[in-house]
Scaffold this motif. Sequence first.
Motif, PDB file in Angstrom:
ATOM      1  N   SER C   7       0.826  -1.211   0.000  1.00 56.37           N
ATOM      2  CA  SER C   7       0.000   0.000   0.000  1.00 56.37           C
ATOM      3  C   SER C   7       0.857   1.257   0.000  1.00 56.37           C
ATOM      4  CB  SER C   7      -0.919   0.003   1.232  1.00 56.37           C
ATOM      5  OG  SER C   7      -0.248   0.552   2.344  1.00 56.37           O
ATOM      6  N   SER C   8       0.271   2.359  -0.505  1.00 57.31           N
ATOM      7  CA  SER C   8       0.977   3.642  -0.546  1.00 57.31           C
ATOM      8  C   SER C   8       0.383   4.647   0.420  1.00 57.31           C
ATOM      9  CB  SER C   8       0.902   4.230  -1.951  1.00 57.31           C
ATOM     10  OG  SER C   8       1.535   3.383  -2.866  1.00 57.31           O
ATOM     11  N   GLN C   9      -0.816   4.376   0.849  1.00 53.70           N
ATOM     12  CA  GLN C   9      -1.528   5.368   1.646  1.00 53.70           C
ATOM     13  C   GLN C   9      -1.989   4.721   2.950  1.00 53.70           C
ATOM     14  OE1 GLN C   9      -4.283   7.503  -0.785  1.00 53.70           O
ATOM     15  NE2 GLN C   9      -5.326   8.370   1.007  1.00 53.70           N
ATOM     16  N   ILE C  10      -1.961   5.490   4.004  1.00 54.96           N
ATOM     17  CA  ILE C  10      -2.296   4.967   5.325  1.00 54.96           C
ATOM     18  C   ILE C  10      -3.815   4.843   5.473  1.00 54.96           C
ATOM     19  CG2 ILE C  10      -2.032   5.332   7.805  1.00 54.96           C
ATOM     20  CD1 ILE C  10       0.353   7.209   7.044  1.00 54.96           C
ATOM     21  N   GLN C  11      -4.257   3.679   5.941  1.00 52.28           N
ATOM     22  CA  GLN C  11      -5.690   3.453   6.102  1.00 52.28           C
ATOM     23  C   GLN C  11      -6.012   2.996   7.523  1.00 52.28           C
ATOM     24  OE1 GLN C  11      -6.643   0.645   3.033  1.00 52.28           O
ATOM     25  NE2 GLN C  11      -5.976   2.027   1.409  1.00 52.28           N
ATOM     26  N   GLU C  31      -7.057   3.154  14.501  1.00 54.83           N
ATOM     27  CA  GLU C  31      -8.514   3.035  14.569  1.00 54.83           C
ATOM     28  C   GLU C  31      -9.117   4.424  14.435  1.00 54.83           C
ATOM     29  OE1 GLU C  31      -9.591   1.257  18.299  1.00 54.83           O
ATOM     30  OE2 GLU C  31      -7.852  -0.084  18.208  1.00 54.83           O
ATOM     31  N   PRO C  32     -10.182   4.538  13.647  1.00 51.62           N
ATOM     32  CA  PRO C  32     -10.841   5.841  13.552  1.00 51.62           C
ATOM     33  C   PRO C  32     -11.215   6.306  14.957  1.00 51.62           C
ATOM     34  CG  PRO C  32     -11.741   4.330  11.922  1.00 51.62           C
ATOM     35  CD  PRO C  32     -10.858   3.528  12.815  1.00 51.62           C
ATOM     36  N   GLY C  33     -10.895   7.534  15.273  1.00 47.11           N
ATOM     37  CA  GLY C  33     -11.190   8.070  16.595  1.00 47.11           C
ATOM     38  C   GLY C  33     -10.160   7.723  17.660  1.00 47.11           C
ATOM     39  N   GLU C  47      -5.563  12.002  12.274  1.00 44.50           N
ATOM     40  CA  GLU C  47      -4.613  12.901  11.601  1.00 44.50           C
ATOM     41  C   GLU C  47      -3.693  12.128  10.665  1.00 44.50           C
ATOM     42  OE1 GLU C  47      -2.246  15.532  14.047  1.00 44.50           O
ATOM     43  OE2 GLU C  47      -3.771  15.383  15.623  1.00 44.50           O
ATOM     44  N   ILE C  48      -3.575  10.852  10.917  1.00 39.22           N
ATOM     45  CA  ILE C  48      -2.648  10.026  10.128  1.00 39.22           C
ATOM     46  C   ILE C  48      -3.385   9.335   8.995  1.00 39.22           C
ATOM     47  CG2 ILE C  48      -1.096   8.051  10.226  1.00 39.22           C
ATOM     48  CD1 ILE C  48      -0.564   8.633  13.149  1.00 39.22           C
ATOM     49  N   ARG C  56       5.200  13.046   8.297  1.00 40.23           N
ATOM     50  CA  ARG C  56       5.550  13.378   9.669  1.00 40.23           C
ATOM     51  C   ARG C  56       4.372  14.084  10.336  1.00 40.23           C
ATOM     52  NH1 ARG C  56      11.151  13.077  10.988  1.00 40.23           N
ATOM     53  NH2 ARG C  56      12.284  12.720   9.062  1.00 40.23           N
ATOM     54  N   VAL C  57       4.040  13.657  11.519  1.00 41.68           N
ATOM     55  CA  VAL C  57       2.975  14.323  12.257  1.00 41.68           C
ATOM     56  C   VAL C  57       3.552  14.842  13.572  1.00 41.68           C
ATOM     57  CG1 VAL C  57       1.097  12.962  11.263  1.00 41.68           C
ATOM     58  CG2 VAL C  57       2.280  12.131  13.317  1.00 41.68           C
ATOM     59  N   THR C  58       2.876  15.822  14.120  1.00 48.66           N
ATOM     60  CA  THR C  58       3.391  16.479  15.324  1.00 48.66           C
ATOM     61  C   THR C  58       2.403  16.277  16.466  1.00 48.66           C
ATOM     62  OG1 THR C  58       4.423  18.108  13.906  1.00 48.66           O
ATOM     63  CG2 THR C  58       4.242  18.666  16.237  1.00 48.66           C
TER      64      THR C  58
END
Lengths: 293, 293, 293, 293
Positions: C7-11, C31-33, C47-48, C56-58
């Motif tokens: 995969s290329s995208q985060i699910q 997990e959603p939420g 957010e991910i 990169r997330v903060t």
Amino acid sequence: MTWNLRSSQIQADDLVYLVSQRRKTFILRLEPGGEFHSHRGIIKHDEIIGKPWGVRVTSHMGESFLVLQPSLADLIRELPRTTQILYPKDIGLILINMSVGEGQHIVEAGTGSGSLTCAFAFAVGVGGRVTSYDVREDVQRLALKNLQRLGLENRVTFKLKDIAQGFDEQDVDALFLDVPNPQDYVEQARQALKPGGFFGSILPTTNQVTRLVAALRAQAFDLIEVCEVLLRHYKPEPERLRPVDRMVAHTGFLIFARAVQPGSVDISEPTGMVGSDVPGMIPLEENDKEEDE
Amino acid sequence: MTWNLRSSQIQADDLVYLVSQRRKTFILRLEPGGEFHSHRGIIKHDEIIGKPWGVRVTSHMGESFLVLQPSLADLIRELPRTTQILYPKDIGLILINMSVGEGQHIVEAGTGSGSLTCAFAFAVGVGGRVTSYDVREDVQRLALKNLQRLGLENRVTFKLKDIAQGFDEQDVDALFLDVPNPQDYVEQARQALKPGGFFGSILPTTNQVTRLVAALRAQAFDLIEVCEVLLRHYKPEPERLRPVDRMVAHTGFLIFARAVQPGSVDISEPTGMVGSDVPGMIPLEENDKEEDE
Amino acid sequence: MTWNLRSSQIQADDLVYLVSQRRKTFILRLEPGGEFHSHRGIIKHDEIIGKPWGVRVTSHMGESFLVLQPSLADLIRELPRTTQILYPKDIGLILINMSVGEGQHIVEAGTGSGSLTCAFAFAVGVGGRVTSYDVREDVQRLALKNLQRLGLENRVTFKLKDIAQGFDEQDVDALFLDVPNPQDYVEQARQALKPGGFFGSILPTTNQVTRLVAALRAQAFDLIEVCEVLLRHYKPEPERLRPVDRMVAHTGFLIFARAVQPGSVDISEPTGMVGSDVPGMIPLEENDKEEDE
Amino acid sequence: MTWNLRSSQIQADDLVYLVSQRRKTFILRLEPGGEFHSHRGIIKHDEIIGKPWGVRVTSHMGESFLVLQPSLADLIRELPRTTQILYPKDIGLILINMSVGEGQHIVEAGTGSGSLTCAFAFAVGVGGRVTSYDVREDVQRLALKNLQRLGLENRVTFKLKDIAQGFDEQDVDALFLDVPNPQDYVEQARQALKPGGFFGSILPTTNQVTRLVAALRAQAFDLIEVCEVLLRHYKPEPERLRPVDRMVAHTGFLIFARAVQPGSVDISEPTGMVGSDVPGMIPLEENDKEEDE
């Protein structure tokens, strides 16, 4: 003496280390009128005598040779031999771990080709003494010749004797066993060593190490240390720095121990104690603060 | 002197190496009436003085301690320090590769905590001399204290001086640079060394090695050797012999070279020659006949 | 499946590998939420989700985290465990030496925490099969959970059984024993393996290796190979490239062998043959022409 | 296919691995009526066909040969080659660190003799794909022949093209550069890789590693890891267990990195962050509880 590391100028009777452009190395003694012959040409000794160390001379075939004093490591590596020698990488650690120095009395068995004998004799200095046991006379003859080449023969006493009968010496500072079955002579070693003295051995196989360690633990030795030294060379090319392709993977396992007072040790219980950690590793974990550049 | 490796019996003022059952190690000097305190209990120095080396004593809390003379390696590993020290594994090879022995004159820079200074001073004997340069006075004060502890301080001269100005000495037998930028002092080193003298250095990064090797090749050094020493310990358990879990992966790259006569070397051409092989490897390929047990 | 390396995208439901600026690493399932909590702050899963891998997330405390798919090596290194795991360095060699690939049937004992089980299940693909024996149910429960996390549980059959009774399988392609006394199950392994099949084991002590090699030689195995893999990391700093200070000195000795036809081997004589050389070394000596850059 | 690792019985057209008593090894394809000639005698293929794997056959000169299926490691070690190959020890770690598995698309440059190509093609399975770039047609011809021998040629696409022009592919799972100057193609690699994709390279010199690491850090790669794999063999003699005398000291430094989202990385500041520690070492310090036997 003809291997005087303090000299600056090449003299007749000196031991010299010739290194060809292709890194072929030769050790020889200079004689007035003498000649060095190789398939890269002839060099007259008289061309070298009187020059400063580090000079380059050219054979009649145009090959250049570097002329140096051999280091202790060079001499050991190139020792004429009939048996396996110890390597400088191992000898260096032996000398420092067993604290071999000026004025000491060191005992070793067997003599072998004398590589360790030479190193011990070098390290104990003019006031020190090395006693070397072997059961083969031919082996000791070669070792004596090797020592004479370095001018160290006066510091060494050879004994042609089976160490199963015990060593004649007592209170020696350090004792090294380079024999296949050192576990059979641990008691004899203990008798020869002074209280607290240094024991060392080198063995090729893990089975031998197992036998020796068991014997040491049973016979008043402690601080037992088993290790191996791996030496990796790099090609000294500034723009292509990299390890060389091959290396020596194994010469032997080194075993060190200290002679402790008989009777004062409770050997039966301390599996956890003696084996749970390794002396050399403790200070590292506490002190090894890294200091980059 | 209080670190006299030739003694058999413990005396007041002696340097002793205490090893607890859990392998905690301590180095101290014995004084009549003195006490050793650890969280494993107290030991009175007077209980130790007069005993043979290798004795075991028990603290008032029942913990047993082994009492030994520290070896050179023990002392170096446990040296009080403010900077990175050299390790016995590296020092052993340095001493043997640079042929450091009785009566020689060795120069080093910088002093650091004095681990190598101690080893050099030990190896050159009472007739030898070590000159040690540093630009930090506090560092040299600690090194002096470390030498005094071993009774070796009379063999060492400290110089508080920037070696960029050159060394005061000439014709020294061996010179060691333990500084981050040894490439900047290669010319100065060359001036201080006797013809054919031994040069050594230790550096943590490959980039530094690249710079030093280039400088050595440009300035009348040859037989350049770059190597590293890996030391692996084993758990000394006869029935469960195995390497320990962790090891020191890197202390530094060792660089050795010989000072050769200026002008006599054609450094420009010989990439193939100097780099194509490594001196230490040559005799191995020819001589390393394996001799099992 | 939630660990889909293609995969290329985060699910949602994806397994992610979070790496903080200080290189603290975390593996979790999105997990959603959901929320990720660390002492460096909180990150909301939403957010991910939907971002490309490598983002990169903060955290709410300003710490940046890199979001990646875990590699097989990452997952193995961070496996929840109750027993010692195998390391990627060893697993890599096991897979290639035992030729583990698509569609094969591999048997192992014991299951342990399932690190090798995961690697075998990954390598045999959807059409392959792994059978894993252990005598401890709790251990297998954890291993199952570890496999489920990677979506590989359908490829593995767990058997809660003492292998002294023999394996239920026959004609398996490869069999690996990760138990303290593999020498006791060599006959059982031979029965389960197909002719010519691959045998492997890992053991921490030399004494165990000695016992296993003796058993293999006595029971219709050949091409016995004993080796160890040392992995050394470097600090990835371009201007200060150097090995890290510490390394793992030992995980275990790897033992490989091939099942050969019973009766066709004369095991009694061939000390010289089996032991005189090592298969892996032969081609090196003939083919290892160095090719610099 | 003729290298079917799942077979139990030797058939015509099979790839076989012959090992002589003296450990000389040969790889050949069986043909009805064919003959294997060596200076140890002749073996008729028909004597082997129909036998189970692991059988021993005897040449007309009385030399016994073991007949086995070659493992992936055996095939790679004995690959016909015109260039340096990668070794199984390195390939094993590459496959596991880059998580190469079923169904993936891997790109590599250059093709070389195809040792890594074979390993990638084996690992991606029938549903996977490998694209291999090189600028030399002869090299790719040999690599194709090597793949055909293993029946893996359908999984590989060769491209005769300079990668300075970029790769044709996008969104590939993993990309490996086995070229002397990978730093020149980091941007092209980044374009071909999927977000978060795996980058790998192998380089012989430290200078090359320095250049590549600098380029990776400048161009949206992170989790950079530099390491080397050392493989040490032991003589499989139960009563004389010991490492072999020589080993390969160096094949190359392995460099791994992950493609991270362009723009999301602040590369300028994080010297401390990226370089201060090594990913692989973190879990070891936390999880590596030793479990003896």
